[in-house]
Design an enzyme around this catalytic site. Structure first.
Site, PDB file in Angstrom:
ATOM      1  N   ASP A 187       0.860  -1.178   0.000  1.00  0.00           N
ATOM      2  CA  ASP A 187       0.000   0.000   0.000  1.00  0.00           C
ATOM      3  C   ASP A 187       0.902   1.236   0.000  1.00  0.00           C
ATOM      4  O   ASP A 187       2.087   1.156   0.347  1.00  0.00           O
ATOM      5  CB  ASP A 187      -0.886  -0.042   1.251  1.00  0.00           C
ATOM      6  CG  ASP A 187      -1.701   1.212   1.429  1.00  0.00           C
ATOM      7  OD1 ASP A 187      -2.298   1.678   0.441  1.00  0.00           O
ATOM      8  OD2 ASP A 187      -1.726   1.739   2.557  1.00  0.00           O
ATOM      9  N   ASP A 189      -0.294   5.052   0.811  1.00  0.00           N
ATOM     10  CA  ASP A 189      -0.591   6.040   1.843  1.00  0.00           C
ATOM     11  C   ASP A 189      -0.452   5.449   3.237  1.00  0.00           C
ATOM     12  O   ASP A 189      -1.034   4.406   3.547  1.00  0.00           O
ATOM     13  CB  ASP A 189      -2.006   6.595   1.664  1.00  0.00           C
ATOM     14  CG  ASP A 189      -2.139   7.435   0.409  1.00  0.00           C
ATOM     15  OD1 ASP A 189      -1.107   7.740  -0.206  1.00  0.00           O
ATOM     16  OD2 ASP A 189      -3.273   7.772   0.027  1.00  0.00           O
TER      17      ASP A 189
END
Length: 406
Positions: A187, A189
């Site tokens: 991922d 963020d």
């Protein structure tokens, strides 16, 4: 005739030639080497050698087993080392079931934490076969090889103890596949980078507080991600597209991100990012870090301004899992040999599909469902879960003239 064994344990200051001196002496006797293990901690050596010989008096050298003892004792005396000799009977060691690698990470790592973790291992009926340190800083990581354990049961027990001791514990099956070529999918963020890109954009639009509230609800799993994204993106309407260049400069990588990617690439791993964020920012990360694969949403821009809409299919929770499977197929890597890393509810499907799912500084719902959780602020701690030590990383960096980089 049944074979006998002699376990020779030498302990003392480490110096060149200790091991060769002992084996040179042993070579004068009709014994065979059954096992060897050596460890050095802070300049102190412990060397264990198990030799086997025929019962009774060894033939062919004119020496008795007593002569062997005397020769070994002389080696210890000459080297000023402590010596322990233990006799036994040779037997084929039965392979214990449930062989696991258990990684314990702490900052700091206290004796109480190690007592709690090792106590749970012992209470489960498992045995610790080997312990080694993979890192001393910025976090301490100790890896244990454990046998005789049920992985599911032990993982649950250690998760409870880890929470109590405020350390991170990862439990993985051992075997050759742990060292096989892998794909790491991460991922973006609050994982690869600090913070949320949409909040950086929202700050420029003057809507940060409202966007942040929706983001938090989505991360906790209280809102459908696609719905939350549509609501947040709508608040960006009217921003000039020049904002992307400004936000790209505001993005801060998580400590250890460069070290992680650089080390994995050296080992011919493939590295991918999959994000509920936006290609206008992730494309910059791809170019900067040399990332192999990426998937993210794209903000619509018309006449130089954001329309408040997303172009095409939204990369949501199921979309992240599909992206991982697609990247694995493109890389020719089995999904079981992938590692997924994330922090929010939107990452849960991806973490479940991967061979190893790691919750990185994640929300409680994610930590509860991932294979393991890391709550330290250094992204390169993931390397320790793959069996890669800090010393190996620093040695490789030094060869390339890179020092002090994270």
């Amino acid at each position: 005739m049944k074979q006998r064994t002699l376990l020779i344990t030498l302990t003392g200051p480490d110096r060149p030639g200790v091991t060769s001196r002992l084996f040179s002496v042993l070579s004068g006797f009709p014994v065979t080497v059954a096992d060897v293990e050596q460890v050095v901690i802070r300049g102190r050596l412990t060397l264990g050698v198990l030799v086997a010989y025929a019962g009774g008096k060894p033939k062919g050298t004119g020496e008795t087993i007593g002569g062997l003892w005397t020769a070994i004792e002389q080696v210890a005396a000459d080297l000023d080392m402590d010596l322990e000799l233990t006799t036994g009977t040779a037997s084929k060691e039965a392979r214990r079931r449930g062989r696991l690698h258990i990684s314990v990470l702490g900052n700091p790592l206290t004796p109480a934490a190690m007592a709690g973790i090792t106590g749970r291992i012992a209470a489960s009926g498992a045995n610790i076969d080997r312990i080694e340190r993979l890192s001393a800083y910025p976090v301490t990581c100790i890896e244990m090889a454990v046998s005789g354990a049920d992985p599911k049961t032990l993982r649950a027990e250690l998760a409870i103890e880890a929470s109590h001791q405020q350390v991170d514990v990862a439990v993985q099956r051992t075997g050759i596949l742990r060292r096989a070529k892998r794909l790491v999918v991460m991922d973006v963020d609050s994982t690869l980078i600090q913070g949320e890109v949409i909040e950086l954009l929202a700050r420029h639009a003057g809507n940060l507080d409202e966007v942040a509230r929706v983001t938090e609800a989505a991360m906790r799993g209280e809102l459908d991600f696609a719905e939350s994204l549509i609501r947040r993106v709508a608040l960006l309407e009217g921003l000039p597209e020049e904002v992307f260049e400004k936000v790209a400069k505001e993005v801060v990588l998580t400590p250890g991100a460069r070290t992680l990617v650089r080390t994995l690439k050296r080992l011919d791993y493939k590295f991918a990012i999959v994000s509920g964020g936006f290609t206008q920012i992730t494309d910059t990360l791809v170019a900067d870090l040399g990332i192999d694969y990426s998937a993210a949403n794209t903000l619509e821009v018309v006449d130089g301004r954001l329309t408040g809409k997303v172009v095409g299919e939204i990369v949501d929770r199921p979309g992240k899992a599909r992206a991982l499977e697609r990247f694995a197929a493109q890389a020719g890597i089995a999904v079981t040999q992938t590692v997924a890393v994330g922090d929010g509810a939107n990452d849960l499907d991806m973490l479940e599909v991967a061979g190893l799912g790691i919750a990185f500084n994640a929300k409680p719902v994610v930590r509860a469902k991932a294979d393991t959780a890391l709550n330290v602020p250094y992204l390169d701690s993931i390397l320790y879960l793959l069996g890669i030590s800090r010393e190996e990383v620093e040695a490789a960096d030094a060869e390339d003239g890179l020092t002090g980089l994270r």
